[in-house]
Design an enzyme around this catalytic site. Structure first.
Site, PDB file in Angstrom:
ATOM      1  N   HIS A  28      29.510  29.496  46.849  1.00 50.19           N
ATOM      2  CA  HIS A  28      30.150  30.614  47.560  1.00 50.19           C
ATOM      3  C   HIS A  28      31.182  31.279  46.644  1.00 50.19           C
ATOM      4  O   HIS A  28      31.198  32.499  46.492  1.00 50.19           O
ATOM      5  CB  HIS A  28      30.813  30.106  48.847  1.00 50.19           C
ATOM      6  CG  HIS A  28      31.754  31.083  49.483  1.00 50.19           C
ATOM      7  ND1 HIS A  28      31.328  32.165  50.194  1.00 50.19           N
ATOM      8  CD2 HIS A  28      33.114  31.152  49.496  1.00 50.19           C
ATOM      9  CE1 HIS A  28      32.366  32.866  50.620  1.00 50.19           C
ATOM     10  NE2 HIS A  28      33.475  32.271  50.212  1.00 50.19           N
TER      11      HIS A  28
ATOM     12  N   ASP B 197      26.619  61.339  31.529  1.00 48.95           N
ATOM     13  CA  ASP B 197      26.175  59.956  31.765  1.00 48.95           C
ATOM     14  C   ASP B 197      27.198  59.028  31.108  1.00 48.95           C
ATOM     15  O   ASP B 197      28.217  59.494  30.597  1.00 48.95           O
ATOM     16  CB  ASP B 197      24.775  59.733  31.164  1.00 48.95           C
ATOM     17  CG  ASP B 197      24.044  58.588  31.862  1.00 48.95           C
ATOM     18  OD1 ASP B 197      24.625  57.489  31.948  1.00 48.95           O
ATOM     19  OD2 ASP B 197      22.912  58.795  32.332  1.00 48.95           O
TER      20      ASP B 197
ATOM     21  N   TRP C   3      34.346  26.288  42.347  1.00 53.64           N
ATOM     22  CA  TRP C   3      34.065  27.375  41.399  1.00 53.64           C
ATOM     23  C   TRP C   3      34.936  27.248  40.162  1.00 53.64           C
ATOM     24  O   TRP C   3      34.678  27.882  39.151  1.00 53.64           O
ATOM     25  CB  TRP C   3      34.257  28.738  42.067  1.00 53.64           C
ATOM     26  CG  TRP C   3      35.659  29.251  42.070  1.00 53.64           C
ATOM     27  CD1 TRP C   3      36.634  28.925  42.962  1.00 53.64           C
ATOM     28  CD2 TRP C   3      36.260  30.163  41.141  1.00 53.64           C
ATOM     29  NE1 TRP C   3      37.797  29.577  42.646  1.00 53.64           N
ATOM     30  CE2 TRP C   3      37.605  30.350  41.539  1.00 53.64           C
ATOM     31  CE3 TRP C   3      35.799  30.865  40.018  1.00 53.64           C
ATOM     32  CZ2 TRP C   3      38.485  31.178  40.848  1.00 53.64           C
ATOM     33  CZ3 TRP C   3      36.685  31.684  39.333  1.00 53.64           C
ATOM     34  CH2 TRP C   3      38.011  31.839  39.759  1.00 53.64           C
TER      35      TRP C   3
ATOM     36  N   SER D 135      26.952  40.078  29.984  1.00 55.26           N
ATOM     37  CA  SER D 135      26.773  41.308  30.761  1.00 55.26           C
ATOM     38  C   SER D 135      28.116  42.010  30.954  1.00 55.26           C
ATOM     39  O   SER D 135      28.225  43.225  30.769  1.00 55.26           O
ATOM     40  CB  SER D 135      26.142  40.958  32.108  1.00 55.26           C
ATOM     41  OG  SER D 135      26.390  41.957  33.049  1.00 55.26           O
ATOM     42  N   SER D 136      29.149  41.237  31.286  1.00 50.70           N
ATOM     43  CA  SER D 136      30.466  41.836  31.520  1.00 50.70           C
ATOM     44  C   SER D 136      31.022  42.461  30.250  1.00 50.70           C
ATOM     45  O   SER D 136      31.610  43.542  30.285  1.00 50.70           O
ATOM     46  CB  SER D 136      31.464  40.789  32.003  1.00 50.70           C
ATOM     47  OG  SER D 136      31.164  40.413  33.294  1.00 50.70           O
TER      48      SER D 136
ATOM     49  N   HIS E 212      43.196  33.644  35.594  1.00 53.65           N
ATOM     50  CA  HIS E 212      44.189  34.497  36.219  1.00 53.65           C
ATOM     51  C   HIS E 212      43.970  35.974  35.925  1.00 53.65           C
ATOM     52  O   HIS E 212      43.913  36.767  36.852  1.00 53.65           O
ATOM     53  CB  HIS E 212      45.637  34.087  35.970  1.00 53.65           C
ATOM     54  CG  HIS E 212      46.464  34.795  36.992  1.00 53.65           C
ATOM     55  ND1 HIS E 212      46.645  34.304  38.250  1.00 53.65           N
ATOM     56  CD2 HIS E 212      46.999  36.021  36.992  1.00 53.65           C
ATOM     57  CE1 HIS E 212      47.277  35.198  38.975  1.00 53.65           C
ATOM     58  NE2 HIS E 212      47.515  36.259  38.240  1.00 53.65           N
TER      59      HIS E 212
ATOM     60  N   GLU F 235      41.256  37.199  35.401  1.00 53.23           N
ATOM     61  CA  GLU F 235      40.040  37.484  36.162  1.00 53.23           C
ATOM     62  C   GLU F 235      40.367  37.983  37.577  1.00 53.23           C
ATOM     63  O   GLU F 235      39.717  38.894  38.074  1.00 53.23           O
ATOM     64  CB  GLU F 235      39.165  36.225  36.238  1.00 53.23           C
ATOM     65  CG  GLU F 235      38.004  36.289  37.220  1.00 53.23           C
ATOM     66  CD  GLU F 235      36.879  37.222  36.799  1.00 53.23           C
ATOM     67  OE1 GLU F 235      36.866  37.659  35.636  1.00 53.23           O
ATOM     68  OE2 GLU F 235      36.021  37.524  37.649  1.00 53.23           O
TER      69      GLU F 235
ATOM     70  N   TYR G  88      42.740  39.749  38.399  1.00 53.27           N
ATOM     71  CA  TYR G  88      43.128  41.164  38.277  1.00 53.27           C
ATOM     72  C   TYR G  88      41.938  42.030  37.910  1.00 53.27           C
ATOM     73  O   TYR G  88      41.907  43.215  38.235  1.00 53.27           O
ATOM     74  CB  TYR G  88      44.306  41.322  37.318  1.00 53.27           C
ATOM     75  CG  TYR G  88      45.538  40.762  37.976  1.00 53.27           C
ATOM     76  CD1 TYR G  88      46.182  41.497  38.963  1.00 53.27           C
ATOM     77  CD2 TYR G  88      45.991  39.480  37.707  1.00 53.27           C
ATOM     78  CE1 TYR G  88      47.265  40.975  39.639  1.00 53.27           C
ATOM     79  CE2 TYR G  88      47.070  38.954  38.383  1.00 53.27           C
ATOM     80  CZ  TYR G  88      47.703  39.698  39.352  1.00 53.27           C
ATOM     81  OH  TYR G  88      48.752  39.170  40.035  1.00 53.27           O
TER      82      TYR G  88
ATOM     83  N   SER H  12      43.838  54.302  45.371  1.00 53.74           N
ATOM     84  CA  SER H  12      44.605  55.450  44.877  1.00 53.74           C
ATOM     85  C   SER H  12      43.808  56.752  44.959  1.00 53.74           C
ATOM     86  O   SER H  12      44.381  57.829  44.886  1.00 53.74           O
ATOM     87  CB  SER H  12      45.040  55.222  43.423  1.00 53.74           C
ATOM     88  OG  SER H  12      45.853  54.076  43.352  1.00 53.74           O
TER      89      SER H  12
ATOM     90  N   HIS I   4      50.653  28.889  36.635  1.00 53.63           N
ATOM     91  CA  HIS I   4      51.013  28.735  38.058  1.00 53.63           C
ATOM     92  C   HIS I   4      49.891  28.124  38.886  1.00 53.63           C
ATOM     93  O   HIS I   4      50.109  27.763  40.033  1.00 53.63           O
ATOM     94  CB  HIS I   4      51.520  30.062  38.656  1.00 53.63           C
ATOM     95  CG  HIS I   4      50.479  31.125  38.811  1.00 53.63           C
ATOM     96  ND1 HIS I   4      50.777  32.450  38.709  1.00 53.63           N
ATOM     97  CD2 HIS I   4      49.156  31.074  39.062  1.00 53.63           C
ATOM     98  CE1 HIS I   4      49.675  33.166  38.900  1.00 53.63           C
ATOM     99  NE2 HIS I   4      48.685  32.343  39.103  1.00 53.63           N
ATOM    100  N   HIS I   5      48.703  28.000  38.316  1.00 54.71           N
ATOM    101  CA  HIS I   5      47.631  27.304  39.027  1.00 54.71           C
ATOM    102  C   HIS I   5      47.703  25.802  38.785  1.00 54.71           C
ATOM    103  O   HIS I   5      46.899  25.049  39.316  1.00 54.71           O
ATOM    104  CB  HIS I   5      46.273  27.814  38.559  1.00 54.71           C
ATOM    105  CG  HIS I   5      46.054  29.263  38.851  1.00 54.71           C
ATOM    106  ND1 HIS I   5      45.473  29.701  40.008  1.00 54.71           N
ATOM    107  CD2 HIS I   5      46.383  30.374  38.153  1.00 54.71           C
ATOM    108  CE1 HIS I   5      45.436  31.023  39.995  1.00 54.71           C
ATOM    109  NE2 HIS I   5      45.979  31.454  38.887  1.00 54.71           N
TER     110      HIS I   5
ATOM    111  N   THR J 143      53.499  45.151  41.272  1.00 53.53           N
ATOM    112  CA  THR J 143      52.650  45.206  42.470  1.00 53.53           C
ATOM    113  C   THR J 143      53.396  45.916  43.595  1.00 53.53           C
ATOM    114  O   THR J 143      52.815  46.723  44.327  1.00 53.53           O
ATOM    115  CB  THR J 143      52.246  43.787  42.908  1.00 53.53           C
ATOM    116  OG1 THR J 143      51.805  43.071  41.758  1.00 53.53           O
ATOM    117  CG2 THR J 143      51.131  43.829  43.925  1.00 53.53           C
TER     118      THR J 143
ATOM    119  N   LYS K 262      53.297  49.596  43.142  1.00 56.42           N
ATOM    120  CA  LYS K 262      52.035  50.183  43.601  1.00 56.42           C
ATOM    121  C   LYS K 262      52.060  50.384  45.118  1.00 56.42           C
ATOM    122  O   LYS K 262      51.717  51.446  45.630  1.00 56.42           O
ATOM    123  CB  LYS K 262      50.850  49.291  43.216  1.00 56.42           C
ATOM    124  CG  LYS K 262      50.717  49.079  41.734  1.00 56.42           C
ATOM    125  CD  LYS K 262      49.290  49.162  41.246  1.00 56.42           C
ATOM    126  CE  LYS K 262      48.780  50.555  41.257  1.00 56.42           C
ATOM    127  NZ  LYS K 262      47.858  50.888  40.165  1.00 56.42           N
TER     128      LYS K 262
ATOM    129  N   ARG L  82      42.223  21.686  50.866  1.00 58.36           N
ATOM    130  CA  ARG L  82      41.026  22.514  50.801  1.00 58.36           C
ATOM    131  C   ARG L  82      39.846  21.673  50.323  1.00 58.36           C
ATOM    132  O   ARG L  82      40.006  20.553  49.875  1.00 58.36           O
ATOM    133  CB  ARG L  82      41.259  23.705  49.870  1.00 58.36           C
ATOM    134  CG  ARG L  82      41.502  23.320  48.430  1.00 58.36           C
ATOM    135  CD  ARG L  82      42.000  24.472  47.612  1.00 58.36           C
ATOM    136  NE  ARG L  82      40.921  25.389  47.262  1.00 58.36           N
ATOM    137  CZ  ARG L  82      40.913  26.150  46.153  1.00 58.36           C
ATOM    138  NH1 ARG L  82      41.932  26.090  45.309  1.00 58.36           N
ATOM    139  NH2 ARG L  82      39.930  26.957  45.883  1.00 58.36           N
TER     140      ARG L  82
HETATM  141 CU    CU Z   1      46.507  33.225  39.598  1.00 58.00          CU
END
Ligand code: CU
Ligand code: CU
Lengths: 553, 388
Positions: free
Chosen positions: A86, A115, A151, A179-180, A263, A265, A267, A278, A312-313, A338, A341, A460
């Protein structure tokens, strides 16, 4: 200086559609060999939708198992494969492709280009994906369980103790990363080279800006992920011990590498969403985006800070106190850009002339609930409190509030916003509103109780839980089912619109819409702009923004 | 003006009422205050940050809702023309920054406190195993495993679930109150995380590394927690139960433990043969605590990751092979080495149980080697043979 766009586009009289030979083979050839940004955009959006339903179904299986305590539907190992898949599919198969799809459709049109800069590369970066996901999903048929370690696939659970299918997951991630990277190169090349004459960087639409920054983020982090999974592979098969203490390695090294990718990622997943919001808020507020320059700076600041907060993770994993302090401060600092924004978005709406079409509804829901996710994020940044929150449902609630109303809702808003332009037909507004209310209410029923579960002590990724967690889990499961099925309305609405069931859309579609894409007919010609439109910066931007100037009759 | 003040007062009293109701249900909706100085500090920090974000939320959402109601086109509102202001941008950059500094100061103080694990009265090493905890009292020479005590019948819904479903263990970790206890947390296989909310302690258990945490429990009682880091199929089934006793009771417990250890050692010396009934009864218990998560109570396992024991070639074949697998595990699979976790008697019992359950003792079907009893002495011999 203010970013406004007035185009002098003349419809191309030599427009042509896609070349498609008759029959099934012709159909396949058209889509497999296409180098057209709109076709490839459609392919990306389609694969994202398919994956969304698939990973959503997995979430519903998880929620069903958790409806009551005790072992019910699925065995614990399968439960773990469900949480893993998931997460992997939602991140790599839904949110990333959906925004690349939107970028493909919109960036050339928004820049006044025919294009993407590198059309063949574009084809290749999409067609890598179906292979990657086929390999990833094939793990369900490999003996010894599909990936079952979350994940985040922490070592050594995924290395020494990982099932044989782990190698397939590693390979799938390599392909997705490729690909990315190719997609990012293309987007950067397009934005830097294909802007209409006269359009400076600081005059680009926000969606283009956020994607430019996202593309650079991707270029920097995907190689790190590729390196990490390669180290896993050599640990598993070639006798290295990067992540094994017994051989002089360190399992924590894996977490540093993973979150150095992981991290930024998050964003990657949210910055394009910022861009979409926006675009939408000014249109339906009939007012210019407030503080364009600060919005660009804030996006860049968030991207920069995202590189220096990864620890922080890992606060509970045992980092030295100096590191914990530095990363706590840097993480809290992200709240500043943030906040800028969010305040600017509120100021954009403020004193506007607001209407509530479906894209606007989803954008407003984004404002409320993304902010809520930001609040729990701020709480999580506080290291001592994080010791209690870490690896509980509080975290699950947090990142779902950021990603579902954040990334997913803005992608949905973007589809409603631009689909009249893409297809030339309006979607069904009543069904759109029904979809909005059902999904917004059920989203909160699903994820809000998870805050309580986490604070009350539910870890979790557990397939079964203590009795005191029952009622909130039941509420969450009911919400999840409503949420999941509400998107079938969305799917139906899209299909009907694509089939041309809605009323015909005008060029501008929305009264308050601005930008090059709205000067093209709906649907736009196959090669968007064959002659570049002229970008004119008005001396007085206020007049340029005046709605009455653009009213399409 | 007066109406505004009155509104504020009413709003405040509502909030206070809400707080009151909130604390009544605290354990259900909120983080526990806990029973250690650290857990209390964390709780205060948590609530402080919570109210700060609530205040910010009321402000931001208030403005947003105001605009959504009053600045609608359907109300005839015409859009204003403003679209930038350096002044307000600077205001909402600087003010949040100051608020963050105000948050960071207490957070830093509490973090320093948490890290200071010097001058401990007592050291306990905690080792995470798939899927149980091992506690070593480094100063007392006490050491034991702590397994999930909830029965498979409860998990499978064949028996009513007890009050502490999934939060109960066969042997809790017992600690004294009002002493600074230092936990040295590590793991044997994968990463686990030792978490007891009411102690305010969560520490990832990482194989090959030892990380420290500490607690000073102020109230005797039973405190429950769970493994917080995904550690495989049994992750949801490795709870933690901490029993905090006042000093005299704790001393008594320590003395008892030493007696038990002595008796166990003596029993091992004797190595007297056991009857089939004794072995089967003890074996069923060990099987339930150690093997069922993977191999299931039915012996059917969850193939292909966890093979069935029922009719298995190994369980119905040569005893030596089976003993070796139980003692040393199977490399590259989830089958771990139980040699150091289980006593000779436990292993003898559980092997006997597996060989004589689910029809595995059917010699007509599986051949002469099937069934049979295994004595603790045989396990001891197998251990010795493999260590040479
Ligand atoms: Cu994070
Ligand atoms: Cu665990």
């Amino acid at each position: 200086m203010t970013p406004t766009r007035v185009s002098k586009h003349h419809d191309d009289d030599h427009d042509h559609g896609a070349h498609q030979e008759p029959g099934f083979l012709g159909f396949v050839k058209r889509w497999v060999f296409t180098t057209n940004h709109k076709d490839i955009g459609t392919l990306y959006l389609t694969i994202a939708m398919v994956n969304f339903l698939l990973a959503g179904a997995m979430a519903l299986l998880i929620r069903s198992e958790l409806f009551l305590p005790g072992h019910r539907l699925i065995a614990p190992d399968f439960f773990n494969t469900m949480t893993t898949m998931h997460g992997l599919i939602m991140v790599f198969g839904v949110v990333m492709p959906v925004f690349v799809g939107l970028a493909n459709w919109q960036i050339p049109m928004m820049l006044g280009a025919p294009d993407m800069a590198l059309p063949r590369l574009n084809n290749w970066s999409f067609w890598l994906l179906p292979f990657a996901f086929t390999i990833l999903l094939s793990t369900f048929f490999i003996s010894g369980s599909a990936p079952n370690y979350g994940w985040t696939f922490y070592a050594p659970l995924s290395t020494k103790y990982g099932p044989p299918s782990t190698d397939f997951m590693i390979f799938a991630i390599h392909i997705m990363g490729m690909s990315s990277i190719l997609g990012s190169i293309n987007i950067i090349a397009t934005i830097l080279n294909m802007r209409a004459p006269g359009m400076k960087l600081m005059q680009m639409p926000m969606f283009v800006w956020t994607w430019l920054i996202t593309a650079f983020l991707l270029l920097a982090i995907m190689p790190v992920l590729a390196g990490t999974v390669t180290m896993m592979l050599t640990d598993r098969h070639f006798g290295t011990s990067f992540f094994d203490a017994a051989g002089g390695g360190d399992p924590i090294l894996f977490q540093h590498l993973f979150w150095f990718f992981g991290h930024p990622e998050v964003y990657v997943l949210i910055l394009p969403a910022f861009g979409v919001i926006s675009e939408i808020l000014p249109t339906f507020s009939r007012k210019k985006l407030f503080g364009y320059h600060f919005m660009v700076y804030a996006t860049a600041a968030i991207a920069f800070l995202s590189y220096i907060v990864w620890v922080h993770h890992m606060f509970t994993a045992g980092v030295p106190i100096q590191a914990a302090l530095i990363f706590m401060y840097s993480t809290m600092l992200i709240a500043v850009p943030t906040g800028i924004k969010i305040f600017n978005w509120v100021a954009t709406i403020f004193k506007g002339s607001i209407t509530f079409e479906t894209p606007m509804l989803f954008a407003i829901a984004f404002l409320f609930m993304f902010t809520l996710g930001g609040f729990s994020g701020l709480m999580l940044a506080i290291v001592p409190a994080d010791y209690q929150y870490q690896d509980t449902y509080f975290v699950v609630a947090h990142f779902h509030y950021v990603l579902v109303p954040g990334a997913i809702f803005s992608a949905i808003a973007a589809v409603y916003y631009w689909i009249p332009k893409w297809t030339g037909h309006m979607y069904n507004e009543t069904l759109g509103k029904l979809h909005f209310w059902l999904s917004t209410i059920s989203l909160n029923i699903t994820f809000f109780p998870m805050h309580f579960l986490g604070l009350a002590g539910m870890p979790r990724r557990i397939p079964d839980y203590a009795l005191q967690f029952t009622d909130f889990n039941q509420i969450a499961t009911v919400g999840a089912f409503i949420f999941g099925f509400s998107h079938l309305i969305f799917l139906y609405n899209i299909i009907q619109t694509v089939r041309g069931k809605g009323k015909k859309a005008t060029k501008r579609v929305w009264e308050g819409a601005h930008g090059f894409e709205w000067t093209l007919p709906s649907p736009p010609p196959y090669h968007s702009f064959l002659t570049p439109p002229v970008f004119v910066e008005e001396a007085s931007s206020h007049e340029a923004w005046d709605v009455s100037d653009h009213h399409e009759k | 003006m007066h109406t505004i003040i009155r509104k504020c007062c009413r709003w405040m009293s509502w909030m206070l009422l809400l707080c009151g109701v909130g604390s009544a249900f605290a354990s259900k909706y909120n983080m526990p205050v806990g029973v250690t100085p650290i857990s209390r500090e964390i709780y205060t920090l948590h609530m402080t940050i919570f109210w700060i974000v609530v205040a910010i939320g009321i402000l931001v959402f208030g403005v947003l809702i105001y605009a959504l109601i009053n600045h609608r086109k359907s109300q005839g509102h015409v859009a204003a023309k403003f679209h930038s202001s350096l002044k307000v941008e600077l205001i909402w950059t600087i003010i949040p920054f100051l608020i963050l500094i105000a948050m960071a100061i207490p957070a830093t103080r509490v973090l320093m406190l948490m890290e200071d694990d010097s001058d401990a009265d007592l050291n306990i090493k905690i080792t995470g195993y798939q899927w149980k905890w091992k506690y070593d009292y480094l100063d007392e020479n006490i050491s034991f495993f702590s397994n999930l005590a909830t029965t498979q019948d409860q998990i499978q819904g064949k028996a009513p679930k007890g009050e502490n479903y999934l939060l109960e263990v066969d042997k809790p970790i017992v600690v004294p109150t009002h002493k600074k206890i230092r936990f040295l947390v590590t793991a044997n296989d994968v990463i686990h995380s030792w978490w007891v909310p009411e102690l305010g302690v969560k520490r990832d258990a990482i194989p090959g590394f030892i990380h420290e945490a500490w607690a000073k429990i102020e109230k005797p009682g039973t405190y429950r927690g769970q493994c917080a880091e995904l550690c495989g199929v049994g992750h949801g089934f490795m709870p933690i139960v901490v029993v905090a006793l006042d000093e005299p009771d704790y001393k008594k417990w320590v003395a008892e433990q030493k007696g038990v250890a002595l008796k166990q050692a003596n029993a091992l010396e004797e190595n007297k043969p056991l009857t089939k009934a004794e072995l089967m009864e003890a074996g069923q218990k060990v099987y339930g605590a150690t093997c069922t998560v993977c191999h299931q109570a039915t012996g059917m396992g969850m193939p292909p990751a966890f093979p069935a024991l029922k009719g298995s070639k190994i369980v119905t074949g040569d005893v030596a092979k089976q003993l070796s697998i139980v003692l040393h595990g199977v490399k590259g699979t989830a089958m771990q080495a139980f040699g150091e976790q289980l006593t000779d008697k436990d292993i003898a019992a559980v092997v006997t149980y597996q060989r004589n359950s689910w029809g595995n003792d059917d010699q007509a079907k599986f051949g002469k080697a099937a069934g049979g009893l295994v004595q603790p002495s045989e396990v001891a011999a197998a251990r010795k043979a493999s260590s040479n």
